[in-house]
Design an enzyme around this catalytic site. Structure first.
Site, PDB file in Angstrom:
ATOM      1  N   GLU A  51      -7.260 -66.520 -15.431  1.00 47.26           N
ATOM      2  CA  GLU A  51      -8.084 -66.649 -14.222  1.00 47.26           C
ATOM      3  C   GLU A  51      -8.283 -68.132 -13.989  1.00 47.26           C
ATOM      4  O   GLU A  51      -8.842 -68.812 -14.845  1.00 47.26           O
ATOM      5  CB  GLU A  51      -9.497 -66.119 -14.481  1.00 47.26           C
ATOM      6  CG  GLU A  51      -9.739 -64.679 -14.318  1.00 47.26           C
ATOM      7  CD  GLU A  51     -11.223 -64.379 -14.605  1.00 47.26           C
ATOM      8  OE1 GLU A  51     -12.102 -65.200 -14.283  1.00 47.26           O
ATOM      9  OE2 GLU A  51     -11.476 -63.322 -15.171  1.00 47.26           O
ATOM     10  N   ASP A  62     -22.666 -68.356 -11.231  1.00 48.26           N
ATOM     11  CA  ASP A  62     -22.323 -69.052 -12.461  1.00 48.26           C
ATOM     12  C   ASP A  62     -23.514 -69.717 -13.120  1.00 48.26           C
ATOM     13  O   ASP A  62     -24.386 -70.274 -12.457  1.00 48.26           O
ATOM     14  CB  ASP A  62     -21.242 -70.100 -12.185  1.00 48.26           C
ATOM     15  CG  ASP A  62     -19.887 -69.444 -11.993  1.00 48.26           C
ATOM     16  OD1 ASP A  62     -19.492 -68.679 -12.878  1.00 48.26           O
ATOM     17  OD2 ASP A  62     -19.248 -69.666 -10.950  1.00 48.26           O
TER      18      ASP A  62
END
Lengths: 267, 418
Positions: A51, A62
């Site tokens: 990824e 995040d």
């Protein structure tokens, strides 16, 4: 008709009776060249699917580690177009390569143009943490015409109805977020992950990857017992953030990937 | 001008659609983990606003506690200077000094109703944070306010206010360390705490249902002003003007007038040093369409879709996004959006102080600047309704520096290092 590169990967790992290891690193962190080297080390360490993160100014899903990497990458001048170079270099190693990106950079680049350039670089699909299938009409069309996989997320809070709809819309694999929270390594894996995977399995045989909070081979082993893929991000990024120098960071990425791979292979 | 018609001939304005879209704007660009909670919130709000007990309780609180409805005031001397008749909707007289109390009391009361003991909020200049801390003290909710580190430094007094009111203030050190990063951090908190926590969103932006819920909670501004205009004049104003950052006071004013086609709706954006300078917060005028903080709308972004920093003398307008309904109203032409620079806003600020004895919030001074420009266009027979969305006490320091009224910078907190 043959399946996608991701379909083939999961056919293989299922035949080997093990979970696949998915590793995340951002493009352009700390520089484009070093991100390519770090990702190659991650692949050499044993990651089955890569990824590549596209750095974004407002990464609401995040935690501090990936935020810091994105900020540094952007401060160093990372551009959207750089991600395709990193994808091309990664795909050349033979592992399926997807891009994980917040939606606005894709929309700004042009959904069709982004899809075309991703496919041309050898990319296999997109993971879209803030794009739900309900809003994804244009991406679904573009992904079909460029034969890219659509990796949508499911969460412990997803209702049965939403979970079925999202799994139906996904291809390649389904990304199960194992905790209610942002990305980042955690001491203990969550018990929510296993229940979530079971819910996906009750509606589909599509592969399920589990991410959020995985940081070592022991945790990877635990998750590999019930998931088709173990997804690791922040712990790999931290190897680069915490290292005294670039080479040490890249070696730490390789070593962690090897530890994680041993974790998913241990029976 | 004709008298008010009993009912519009065309279908009444009805936005958003069931999935939170205002035409091509709005929607939900959020992690899946928050979608079910947003659905729950949508259902809870839909039920609450249809529940007479809830709305009666909210009305009572606003009346007894927040000093709502606010008066409509004809600003005679300011009108004379402007060259048109200016009516001010005095939201500056609400408790905590701005329209924002309407929104937070509503959202906090909803939090009580759905049994969430903790509330979080983001704040830029601190006004929404202070309003949230106030509402949480009033309604006995635990309160955490996220505020960019840059803002905690330049708005130290508001940090102190929030703490006095019992809130925890978290200084956000990520990204540009301003309002947009405070929103990011509040969202990160929320995704991990949503079982026990309500997010008191500060403006009519964000993912569905926030834009329409905040509109529902602020639309009293326009509903009251419309009735007050009719009582005063027997007719509606020629224009309704409000400043637009995220857009809560403007949508609160505009909503009542959307079906009144003869009433011009004008949103005034923060032009900073001028839109051409690149240092501004005029999102609709100077930005383009993208996705930020959960909705598609106009925003300030670079060629790669990275959010740009905004600039304005007014901290409350200093946001690179805008609520999706404003983008829709701009797109359809029902409302127009124009910038006022820092200099124009401060000139209007000065004029209101000198002619009316009212110190406006610098945000609201942008609306006044827009009204002055509109007055030139519409002429002396026109009536312009302006939302005076907040008072300027919080801005005294900024304004004093701007006008050179103090020789030395005011030290707000001495000895914080000790």
């Amino acid at each position: 008709m043959s399946g996608s590169a991701i379909d083939e990967l999961f056919e293989r790992t299922r035949a080997e009776n093990r979970a696949a290891l998915v590793g995340y690193l951002p493009a352009g962190f700390p520089t484009k060249e070093l991100s390519i080297r770090a990702i190659q080390a991650m692949v050499e360490g044993g990651v089955d699917l890569v990824e590549i993160g596209l750095p974004y100014s407002d990464p609401v899903m995040d935690g501090p580690v990936i935020q810091a990497a994105a900020e540094q990458a952007l401060a160093a001048g990372a551009r959207t177009s750089d991600v395709f170079d990193v994808v091309a270099a990664t795909a050349a190693t033979g592992v399926p390569t997807v891009v994980m990106t917040y939606w606005n950079p894709v929309e700004r680049y042009g959904v069709e143009r982004f899809s075309a350039d991703l496919a041309a670089a050898g990319g296999a699909g997109l993971i879209t943490p803030d794009l739900i299938p309900d809003e994804a009409g244009e991406w679904v069309d573009a992904s079909r015409s460029h034969e890219l996989d659509r990796i949508f997320l499911v969460a412990p809070s997803s209702t049965d109805e939403r979970l079925s709809m999202t799994v139906e819309a996904a291809s390649g694999f389904v990304y199960a977020t194992a905790v209610m929270g942002v990305t980042g390594a955690r001491e203990q894996t969550s018990s929510l992950g296993e229940a979530l995977v079971a819910r996906v399995r009750s509606v589909s045989d599509k592969p399920v990857g589990v991410g959020l909070g995985v940081s070592n081979g022991t945790q990877a082993h635990e998750i590999a017992a019930y998931a088709d893929a173990v997804i690791v991000g922040s712990a790999l990024v931290r190897c680069l953030l915490d290292a005294p120098d670039e080479d040490a960071g890249i070696e730490a990425v390789r070593a962690l990937a090897a530890d994680l791979r041993a974790g998913v292979e241990r029976s | 001008m004709t008298d008010v018609q009993p009912a519009p001939a065309r279908p009444a304005y009805s936005q958003p659609d069931g999935s939170g879209h205002f035409g091509r704007f709005g929607g939900r660009f959020m992690p899946e983990a928050l979608i079910a909670p947003l659905d729950e919130l949508d259902r809870a709000w839909t039920e609450a606003k249809a529940d007479p007990a809830f709305t009666a309780e909210l009305d009572r609180m606003l009346r007894e506690y927040a000093n709502v409805p606010s008066p409509l005031y004809e600003a005679h001397r300011f009108s004379e200077a402007a060259g048109a008749r200016i009516l001010l909707k005095r939201e500056d007289l609400n408790h905590t000094g701005a329209h924002k109390i309407r929104n937070v009391i509503g959202q906090a009361l909803l939090a009580k109703r759905i049994g969430k003991p903790r509330a979080i909020a983001e704040t830029g200049a601190g006004q929404h944070g202070v309003a949230s801390a106030t509402a949480c003290a009033y309604l006995d909710l635990e309160c955490t306010v996220y505020m960019g580190e840059v803002d905690t430094e330049r708005q130290a007094l508001n940090v102190a206010r929030m703490k006095m009111l019992g809130a925890e203030v978290v200084s956000v050190t990520s990204g540009s360390r301003t309002l947009k990063d405070a929103i990011n951090e509040a969202l990160r908190d929320w995704v991990a705490s949503v079982d026990t926590t309500s997010y008191l969103f500060g403006t009519a932006a964000g993912p569905h249902p926030f834009p329409s819920m905040v509109r529902d909670l602020t639309r009293g501004i326009g509903d009251e002003a419309r009735a007050q205009c009719l009582t005063l004049d027997g007719r509606l104003p020629d224009a309704a003007v409000a400043c637009v950052g995220g857009g809560s006071n403007a949508i609160g004013l505009f909503t009542a007038f959307i079906d009144d086609a003869d009433v011009r709706l004008v949103g005034i954006e923060a032009g900073g040093d001028g839109v051409q300078s690149g240092r501004h917060a005029a999102t609709i005028t100077g930005g383009d369409v993208g996705v930020l903080h959960g909705a598609r709308s106009f925003l300030l972004q670079d060629d790669d879709g990275q959010t740009l920093e905004s600039h304005s003398i007014s901290a409350g307008l200093d946001y690179p996004g805008v609520g999706p309904e404003h983008s829709f109203l701009a797109d359809t032409g029902r409302a127009s959006y124009v910038p006022a620079t820092d200099a124009e806003a401060m000139s209007a600020f000065d004029l209101l102080c000198k002619t009316e004895g009212i110190i406006p919030a610098i945000e609201s001074a942008h609306a006044l600047a827009g009204a002055l420009r509109l007055a030139e266009e519409l002429g002396p027979d026109s009536t312009i309704l302006v939302n005076l969305s907040g008072r300027g006490d919080k801005d005294v320091h900024t304004a004093a520096e701007y006008f050179g009224l103090i020789d030395e910078p005011v030290v707000l907190e001495q000895g914080v290092e000790e």
